[in-house]
Design a protein around this motif. Structure first.
Motif, PDB file in Angstrom:
ATOM      1  N   VAL A 139      44.183  33.212  36.442  1.00 14.31           N
ATOM      2  CA  VAL A 139      44.167  33.371  37.897  1.00 14.31           C
ATOM      3  C   VAL A 139      42.967  34.232  38.285  1.00 14.31           C
ATOM      4  O   VAL A 139      42.764  35.311  37.727  1.00 14.31           O
ATOM      5  CB  VAL A 139      45.466  34.034  38.404  1.00 14.31           C
ATOM      6  CG1 VAL A 139      45.383  34.294  39.907  1.00 14.31           C
ATOM      7  CG2 VAL A 139      46.672  33.165  38.078  1.00 14.31           C
ATOM      8  N   VAL A 140      42.159  33.744  39.213  1.00  8.39           N
ATOM      9  CA  VAL A 140      41.023  34.514  39.716  1.00  8.39           C
ATOM     10  C   VAL A 140      41.547  35.488  40.772  1.00  8.39           C
ATOM     11  O   VAL A 140      42.125  35.073  41.768  1.00  8.39           O
ATOM     12  CB  VAL A 140      39.954  33.590  40.328  1.00  8.39           C
ATOM     13  CG1 VAL A 140      38.836  34.414  40.957  1.00  8.39           C
ATOM     14  CG2 VAL A 140      39.395  32.641  39.275  1.00  8.39           C
ATOM     15  N   ASP A 141      41.371  36.776  40.543  1.00  3.72           N
ATOM     16  CA  ASP A 141      41.918  37.791  41.441  1.00  3.72           C
ATOM     17  C   ASP A 141      40.923  38.940  41.575  1.00  3.72           C
ATOM     18  O   ASP A 141      40.731  39.723  40.650  1.00  3.72           O
ATOM     19  CB  ASP A 141      43.253  38.308  40.896  1.00  3.72           C
ATOM     20  CG  ASP A 141      43.974  39.225  41.876  1.00  3.72           C
ATOM     21  OD1 ASP A 141      43.368  39.611  42.889  1.00  3.72           O
ATOM     22  OD2 ASP A 141      45.150  39.563  41.612  1.00  3.72           O
ATOM     23  N   PHE A 142      40.288  39.041  42.752  1.00  6.08           N
ATOM     24  CA  PHE A 142      39.323  40.111  43.013  1.00  6.08           C
ATOM     25  C   PHE A 142      39.964  41.310  43.709  1.00  6.08           C
ATOM     26  O   PHE A 142      39.264  42.242  44.090  1.00  6.08           O
ATOM     27  CB  PHE A 142      38.175  39.592  43.888  1.00  6.08           C
ATOM     28  CG  PHE A 142      37.298  38.570  43.228  1.00  6.08           C
ATOM     29  CD1 PHE A 142      37.297  38.389  41.850  1.00  6.08           C
ATOM     30  CD2 PHE A 142      36.443  37.782  43.993  1.00  6.08           C
ATOM     31  CE1 PHE A 142      36.472  37.453  41.256  1.00  6.08           C
ATOM     32  CE2 PHE A 142      35.614  36.842  43.404  1.00  6.08           C
ATOM     33  CZ  PHE A 142      35.634  36.677  42.028  1.00  6.08           C
ATOM     34  N   ASN A 143      41.276  41.261  43.891  1.00  5.00           N
ATOM     35  CA  ASN A 143      41.985  42.363  44.555  1.00  5.00           C
ATOM     36  C   ASN A 143      41.434  42.617  45.954  1.00  5.00           C
ATOM     37  O   ASN A 143      41.362  43.752  46.428  1.00  5.00           O
ATOM     38  CB  ASN A 143      41.893  43.646  43.713  1.00  5.00           C
ATOM     39  CG  ASN A 143      42.925  44.694  44.125  1.00  5.00           C
ATOM     40  OD1 ASN A 143      43.968  44.369  44.679  1.00  5.00           O
ATOM     41  ND2 ASN A 143      42.625  45.955  43.855  1.00  5.00           N
ATOM     42  N   GLY A 144      41.017  41.533  46.623  1.00  4.22           N
ATOM     43  CA  GLY A 144      40.554  41.640  48.004  1.00  4.22           C
ATOM     44  C   GLY A 144      39.134  42.135  48.179  1.00  4.22           C
ATOM     45  O   GLY A 144      38.681  42.346  49.313  1.00  4.22           O
ATOM     46  N   ARG A 145      38.385  42.294  47.095  1.00  5.64           N
ATOM     47  CA  ARG A 145      37.033  42.847  47.196  1.00  5.64           C
ATOM     48  C   ARG A 145      36.038  41.735  47.562  1.00  5.64           C
ATOM     49  O   ARG A 145      35.954  40.722  46.878  1.00  5.64           O
ATOM     50  CB  ARG A 145      36.640  43.504  45.877  1.00  5.64           C
ATOM     51  CG  ARG A 145      37.535  44.691  45.541  1.00  5.64           C
ATOM     52  CD  ARG A 145      37.404  45.116  44.110  1.00  5.64           C
ATOM     53  NE  ARG A 145      38.375  46.156  43.775  1.00  5.64           N
ATOM     54  CZ  ARG A 145      38.667  46.538  42.543  1.00  5.64           C
ATOM     55  NH1 ARG A 145      38.070  45.948  41.511  1.00  5.64           N
ATOM     56  NH2 ARG A 145      39.563  47.488  42.335  1.00  5.64           N
ATOM     57  N   THR A 146      35.296  41.975  48.621  1.00  8.33           N
ATOM     58  CA  THR A 146      34.370  40.951  49.139  1.00  8.33           C
ATOM     59  C   THR A 146      32.943  41.470  49.309  1.00  8.33           C
ATOM     60  O   THR A 146      32.103  40.785  49.887  1.00  8.33           O
ATOM     61  CB  THR A 146      34.872  40.418  50.499  1.00  8.33           C
ATOM     62  OG1 THR A 146      34.972  41.514  51.420  1.00  8.33           O
ATOM     63  CG2 THR A 146      36.235  39.750  50.364  1.00  8.33           C
ATOM     64  N   GLY A 147      32.664  42.651  48.817  1.00  4.56           N
ATOM     65  CA  GLY A 147      31.333  43.226  48.987  1.00  4.56           C
ATOM     66  C   GLY A 147      30.227  42.364  48.414  1.00  4.56           C
ATOM     67  O   GLY A 147      29.085  42.401  48.890  1.00  4.56           O
ATOM     68  N   TYR A 148      30.553  41.567  47.397  1.00  7.49           N
ATOM     69  CA  TYR A 148      29.544  40.712  46.780  1.00  7.49           C
ATOM     70  C   TYR A 148      28.974  39.701  47.773  1.00  7.49           C
ATOM     71  O   TYR A 148      27.798  39.314  47.682  1.00  7.49           O
ATOM     72  CB  TYR A 148      30.126  39.987  45.554  1.00  7.49           C
ATOM     73  CG  TYR A 148      31.113  38.900  45.880  1.00  7.49           C
ATOM     74  CD1 TYR A 148      30.695  37.577  46.009  1.00  7.49           C
ATOM     75  CD2 TYR A 148      32.467  39.177  46.063  1.00  7.49           C
ATOM     76  CE1 TYR A 148      31.593  36.566  46.307  1.00  7.49           C
ATOM     77  CE2 TYR A 148      33.370  38.171  46.360  1.00  7.49           C
ATOM     78  CZ  TYR A 148      32.935  36.871  46.487  1.00  7.49           C
ATOM     79  OH  TYR A 148      33.832  35.870  46.774  1.00  7.49           O
ATOM     80  N   VAL A 149      29.806  39.263  48.721  1.00 11.52           N
ATOM     81  CA  VAL A 149      29.333  38.297  49.719  1.00 11.52           C
ATOM     82  C   VAL A 149      28.266  38.943  50.593  1.00 11.52           C
ATOM     83  O   VAL A 149      27.192  38.363  50.832  1.00 11.52           O
ATOM     84  CB  VAL A 149      30.495  37.783  50.586  1.00 11.52           C
ATOM     85  CG1 VAL A 149      29.964  36.841  51.677  1.00 11.52           C
ATOM     86  CG2 VAL A 149      31.539  37.083  49.738  1.00 11.52           C
TER      87      VAL A 149
END
Length: 266
Positions: A139-149
């Motif tokens: 399962v791909v799970d970034f824990n809600g982190r979107t800073g990479y975008v």
């Protein structure tokens, strides 16, 4: 995370990195029998942000495997920078990290590296992803982190999603221990997990002591680059981009899981 000096990118030492990768590659190849697929579609030049899942707990082999395949294809004149946690830059190891192309994880550092024409590897899920339970290993799970975008948008570079399978079979990951970490107030130490694992030779481990990873076969797939402006317009919505990237990664990981015949053996 705290921003580091922008000069970290200038500290990359291609000759030193080549010596280390050449020494470690045969060991990693024999132990993990790794394969990296899809580099044929990787941008031939210029900056690009590789967004990947993270596996294997404390002893994650991801960076070495990506680096070995990347440098085999593009050579050491094209730097591969990896964003690292502040804890990796404590004491004398800080210089070692930057010589290898590991830079402090901050938007400013990543953007500077990308604009210089470098390729940046980021694991948005960090240790939260690396300690995902065995029952959720695919399962791909970034824990809600979107800073990479925001980093990719600011640098004007494509995002290249990549996934690996097998690393989470290196030991048994029982729980991230997020509830216990919260009760103990570990957020003071910038940690939101207290993982419990079982492996060889120590059996049960709560982060320490680190068990030896099993010789699990690791397969990595690098997917097609995503041109953010072409797909999402001049001002991409961060949530939309993040959802698309994770969907691409999950589909690729599902394919690899369906092709995998046996745990550890591959």
């Amino acid at each position: 995370m705290l921003g580091g000096s922008l000069s970290q990118t200038a500290e990359f030492d291609p000759a030193f990195t080549k010596r280390l990768v050449d020494a470690a590659r045969p060991i990693a190849k024999r132990w993990f029998r790794f394969e990296v697929l899809g580099l044929d579609s990787f941008p031939a030049d210029g900056g690009a942000l590789i967004v990947a899942n993270h596996s294997g707990g404390m002893l994650t082999p991801d960076v070495l495997l990506y680096a070995a395949a990347f440098y085999d294809r593009f050579g050491y004149d094209r730097p591969l920078y990896t964003l690292g946690h502040d804890g990796m830059f404590a004491g004398p190891v800080a210089s070692l990290m930057t010589r290898l192309g590991v830079i402090r994880a901050s938007t400013s550092n990543a953007v500077e590296a990308l604009r210089s024409g470098g390729v940046v590897l980021v694991f948005p899920g960090g240790i939260y992803d690396a300690y995902r339970p065995t029952l959720a290993e695919n399962v791909v799970d970034f824990n809600g982190r979107t800073g990479y975008v925001r980093t990719a948008v600011a640098a004007g570079v494509p995002i290249v999603p990549a996934v690996s399978i097998g690393g989470q079979e290196s030991q048994l990951f029982l729980t991230r221990g997020t509830w216990l970490a919260k009760r103990l107030g570990l957020n003071r130490f910038r940690s939101d997990i207290l993982p419990l694992t079982w492996g060889i030779p120590f059996g049960f481990s709560v982060i320490m002591p680190p068990n030896l990873p099993l010789p699990t076969k690791i397969v990595t797939e690098v997917t097609e680059p995503i041109d953010l402006a072409a797909r999402f317009g001049a001002e991409p919505d961060v949530a939309d981009v993040d959802a698309h990237v994770r969907a691409v990664m999950q589909a690729a990981l599902d394919r690899l899981a369906n092709e995998r015949r046996f745990p550890v053996l591959g």
